[in-house]
Write a protein that holds these residues in place. Structure first.
Motif, PDB file in Angstrom:
ATOM      1  N   ALA A  54       0.848  -1.401   0.141  1.00 60.20           N
ATOM      2  CA  ALA A  54      -0.049   0.021   0.057  1.00 60.20           C
ATOM      3  C   ALA A  54       0.956   1.152  -0.123  1.00 60.20           C
ATOM      4  O   ALA A  54       0.536   2.277  -0.756  1.00 60.20           O
ATOM      5  N   ASP A  55       1.846   1.240   0.612  1.00 59.17           N
ATOM      6  CA  ASP A  55       2.910   2.417   0.364  1.00 59.17           C
ATOM      7  C   ASP A  55       3.779   2.528  -0.690  1.00 59.17           C
ATOM      8  O   ASP A  55       4.570   3.425  -0.941  1.00 59.17           O
ATOM      9  N   GLY A  56       3.356   1.778  -1.731  1.00 60.91           N
ATOM     10  CA  GLY A  56       4.322   1.807  -3.055  1.00 60.91           C
ATOM     11  C   GLY A  56       5.457   1.202  -3.076  1.00 60.91           C
ATOM     12  O   GLY A  56       6.206   1.010  -3.974  1.00 60.91           O
ATOM     13  N   SER A  57       5.762   0.359  -1.900  1.00 56.23           N
ATOM     14  CA  SER A  57       7.143  -0.507  -1.938  1.00 56.23           C
ATOM     15  C   SER A  57       6.715  -1.627  -2.692  1.00 56.23           C
ATOM     16  O   SER A  57       5.660  -2.066  -2.714  1.00 56.23           O
ATOM     17  N   VAL A  58       7.939  -2.415  -2.969  1.00 62.01           N
ATOM     18  CA  VAL A  58       7.758  -3.608  -3.802  1.00 62.01           C
ATOM     19  C   VAL A  58       8.844  -4.297  -3.439  1.00 62.01           C
ATOM     20  O   VAL A  58       9.845  -4.221  -2.918  1.00 62.01           O
ATOM     21  N   ALA A  59       8.384  -5.922  -3.188  1.00 62.34           N
ATOM     22  CA  ALA A  59       9.284  -6.876  -2.879  1.00 62.34           C
ATOM     23  C   ALA A  59       8.894  -8.090  -3.319  1.00 62.34           C
ATOM     24  O   ALA A  59       7.809  -8.513  -3.811  1.00 62.34           O
TER      25      ALA A  59
END
Length: 157
Positions: A54-59
């Motif tokens: 949701a915070d725009g981070s990616v993993a």
């Protein structure tokens, strides 16, 4: 630098779809994708699996051009973001911010392209029925499980 762009493209959103496909607004794309795990394959052979938070981070994991081993990738918050009517991928140091169009091709899939470049695309497929993260796992079989499996096989014969 091209590899970083492709990784961002793979993990961010994009789209060109079939006749029955539905073009998603950035808000609809966010609701469809955020928090769910997707496997992907791109036009030049890059593949992997991951999740956009949701915070725009990616993993997730990434194998560039189907060569080598899968590598774990973690991109910081605000990597994936909405710019006007586009979903974009920001990576510090890039000379431009690539933007994408998202097209839902089924209840669990979407296809994406770099905005304005239909030849650069990735196909995304939701993984599993669960929305739990499942980027990678390793389970070591315990000695007791191993011997009980052999005993069960022997008893069945």
């Amino acid at each position: 630098m091209r590899s970083i762009l492709l990784a961002a493209a793979a993990f961010t959103l994009a789209g060109v779809g079939a006749a029955s496909a539905q073009t998603l607004s950035p808000e609809q794309a966010k609701a469809f994708v955020v928090g769910r795990s997707f496997a992907f394959t791109c036009f030049e052979g890059t593949r992997g699996a991951g999740r956009i938070f949701a915070d725009g981070s990616v993993a997730g994991t990434l194998t560039m051009r189907s060569q080598g081993i899968a590598r774990y990738v973690r991109l910081p918050p605000n990597t994936v973001r909405v710019r006007e009517e586009n979903v974009c991928g920001y990576i510090e140091g890039m000379t431009f911010e690539p933007c994408f169009t998202v097209i839902k091709t089924s209840p669990t899939t979407f296809r994406g392209t770099l905005a304005g470049v239909d030849t650069m695309w990735c196909e995304f497929v939701r993984e599993g029925g669960s929305d739990r993260p499942r980027v990678a796992s390793r389970r070591k079989q315990h000695k007791e499980e191993s011997s009980s499996a052999v005993t069960a096989e022997s008893a069945a014969e």
